[in-house]
Design a protein around this motif. Structure first.
Motif, short mmCIF file in Angstrom:
data_model
loop_
_atom_site.label_atom_id
_atom_site.label_comp_id
_atom_site.label_asym_id
_atom_site.label_seq_id
_atom_site.Cartn_x
_atom_site.Cartn_y
_atom_site.Cartn_z
N GLN A 170 25.84 20.59 -40.47
CA GLN A 170 26.26 21.93 -40.10
C GLN A 170 25.99 22.93 -41.23
OE1 GLN A 170 27.26 22.79 -36.92
NE2 GLN A 170 26.75 24.78 -37.80
N GLN A 171 26.25 22.51 -42.47
CA GLN A 171 25.99 23.41 -43.58
C GLN A 171 24.50 23.71 -43.73
OE1 GLN A 171 27.83 22.00 -47.22
NE2 GLN A 171 29.67 23.19 -46.81
N THR A 172 23.66 22.70 -43.51
CA THR A 172 22.22 22.92 -43.57
C THR A 172 21.79 23.95 -42.53
OG1 THR A 172 21.74 20.71 -44.41
CG2 THR A 172 19.96 21.86 -43.29
N LEU A 173 22.24 23.76 -41.30
CA LEU A 173 21.85 24.69 -40.22
C LEU A 173 22.40 26.08 -40.48
CD1 LEU A 173 22.35 22.33 -37.16
CD2 LEU A 173 20.20 23.03 -38.20
N ASP A 174 23.63 26.18 -40.99
CA ASP A 174 24.19 27.50 -41.31
C ASP A 174 23.37 28.19 -42.39
OD1 ASP A 174 26.19 27.09 -39.47
OD2 ASP A 174 27.73 26.53 -40.95
N PHE A 175 22.97 27.42 -43.42
CA PHE A 175 22.19 28.02 -44.49
C PHE A 175 20.82 28.45 -43.98
CE2 PHE A 175 19.21 28.13 -48.00
CZ PHE A 175 19.89 28.88 -48.93
N LEU A 176 20.17 27.59 -43.20
CA LEU A 176 18.84 27.93 -42.67
C LEU A 176 18.90 29.19 -41.82
CD1 LEU A 176 17.43 24.41 -41.72
CD2 LEU A 176 16.68 25.87 -43.61
N ASN A 177 19.95 29.35 -41.03
CA ASN A 177 20.08 30.56 -40.19
C ASN A 177 20.31 31.79 -41.06
OD1 ASN A 177 19.66 29.37 -37.65
ND2 ASN A 177 21.77 28.65 -37.57
N TRP A 178 21.16 31.65 -42.09
CA TRP A 178 21.36 32.78 -43.00
C TRP A 178 20.07 33.12 -43.72
CZ3 TRP A 178 20.63 32.66 -48.33
CH2 TRP A 178 20.95 33.84 -49.02
N TRP A 179 19.38 32.09 -44.21
CA TRP A 179 18.12 32.27 -44.94
C TRP A 179 17.07 32.91 -44.04
CZ3 TRP A 179 14.77 27.53 -46.70
CH2 TRP A 179 13.80 27.94 -47.60
N LYS A 180 17.01 32.48 -42.79
CA LYS A 180 16.07 33.07 -41.83
C LYS A 180 16.34 34.57 -41.69
CE LYS A 180 15.08 33.35 -36.89
NZ LYS A 180 15.41 32.83 -35.54
#
Length: 395
Positions: A170-180
């Protein structure tokens, strides 16, 4: 640990390099799949699509799963995305969106820049303790003999995003979405504004994700910037020397290759032309490093073998529109972030019109205090420009 999906991001002119990278990945990870993000995918002709399909079939006949994808299909307003970025910015800014999309069908997604060769498997086969893995630009501070100071990376990012790997959490996906979202708004090459394509925001990665692994193996992501900063060296037989120890070369990043008319004056990287020799102590000429020169020759042989098949596909036809000034692109990005709905295609308007429309929206949507702060910041940034340029490459 099995790395089941690799990807890179290119424009069509980088196809031979991307295929050389893919071949090296398949040599190390034969059961993986390799995805090539093609930023100009929507501009391909029918014949070019057929040529790429033949390449896919050729790799498939060798038991290798290669595919090409259109990264712009991941964005609602691809026209605004393309307007805001030049080709390098666009190719880098799509990386977090692609990583998130690929995680839907993969357990581990690994990104490598197209001008990279993987020589052996990664040195963390038994390590399952991380969700996000990155490599630093340097693994030790510079010293008095270094041409490049570690302060350079304060402008461009602590981690070199020519490599990263992610696992599903979940943290990976949250970071990727923020980074995107960050890259969509601010993926410009503007170090003077604290921005550098997709790379600079990842300085915040350890603040947002618990299980981050900084891969400090000296054989990973070797490149001109760490050879002349932390003192790594390429030795005969594809080994890396670092502080008196010998390490296997995992992957080399052939960034900013230099090809002068006089081959004897070839530097290890084009940016090193800014330096030259320092007090006669350190040479930046490739000929001064025979083991590294042999590595470069091998790399160019790999790409040249693939070049004829890529030449048949040909370049994208038609002239590309030059990117508008970065000031206009950042104004548009900020206006969009604040809720501006941009009707029409900005590419059909002058940069001055786009900038004015964006600025007007920002002023209307901002308090007087915000406007004063922005103006003060702009003036301060202008005063710092000269000092910044002087500090970038000096110890």
């Amino acid at each position: 640990m099995q790395r089941d999906c690799f990807f890179t991001s290119i424009a069509l002119n980088y196809l031979p390099k991307a295929l050389a990278l893919a071949s090296s990945v398949f040599d190390a990870y034969p059961d993986s799949r390799f995805v090539v993000s093609l930023i100009d995918h929507q501009r391909l002709s029918g014949a070019q699509r057929d040529g790429l399909a033949r390449l896919v079939e050729e790799f498939r006949s060798q038991g290798r799963e290669l595919s090409f994808v259109d990264p712009l299909s991941l964005y609602k307003r691809a026209d605004l995305f393309v307007y805001k970025f030049n080709v390098v910015e666009a190719c880098t800014s799509v990386k977090p969106a692609l990583a998130a999309a690929l995680l839907e069908t993969a357990d581990t997604v690994t990104y490598l820049d197209p001008d990279t060769i993987l020589y052996t498997r990664f040195p963390d086969e038994a390590d399952a303790s991380w969700d996000f893995q990155v490599t630093p630009h340097a693994v030790a501070p510079s010293d008095d003999r270094s041409l490049i100071s570690e302060r350079l990376f304060m402008f461009y990012g602590v981690f070199n995003l020519g490599y990263f790997a992610v696992r599903k959490s979940q943290q990976t996906l949250d970071f990727l979405n923020w980074w995107k979202d960050f890259c969509v708004a601010y993926g410009a090459d503007a170090p003077q504004a604290g921005l550098f394509v997709d790379q600079k925001p990842v300085d915040l990665l350890p603040c947002f994700v618990d299980r981050v692994h900084v891969l400090r193996h000296p054989g990973c992501n070797v490149a001109w910037w760490n050879i002349f900063c932390d003192g790594r060296g390429i030795e005969p037989g594809g080994r890396v020397s670092f502080r008196g120890q010998d390490w296997p070369l995992v992957f080399y990043h052939f960034s900013n290759l230099h090809h002068p008319a006089d081959a004897s004056q070839r530097k290890i990287a084009n940016p090193l032309g800014l330096h030259g020799d320092r007090r006669g102590e350190v040479s930046v000429l490739l000929s001064s490093y025979p083991a590294l020169a042999a590595l470069f020759q091998d790399y160019e042989s790999r790409t040249q073998v693939l070049a004829p098949r890529c030449k048949d596909i040909g370049p994208i036809m038609g002239s590309s529109r030059p990117a508008p000034p970065v000031s206009v692109r950042l104004l548009l990005a900020e206006a969009l972030r604040r809720g501006m709905t941009y009707s029409g295609d900005p590419a059909q308007e002058s940069p001055r019109t786009v900038g004015w429309r964006s600025w007007r929206y920002i002023v209307r949507a901002s308090s007087r205090r915000d406007v004063k702060t922005a103006l003060f910041s702009m003036m301060a940034m202008l005063r710092l420009t000269l000092a910044t340029s002087l500090l970038r490459f000096t110890n």
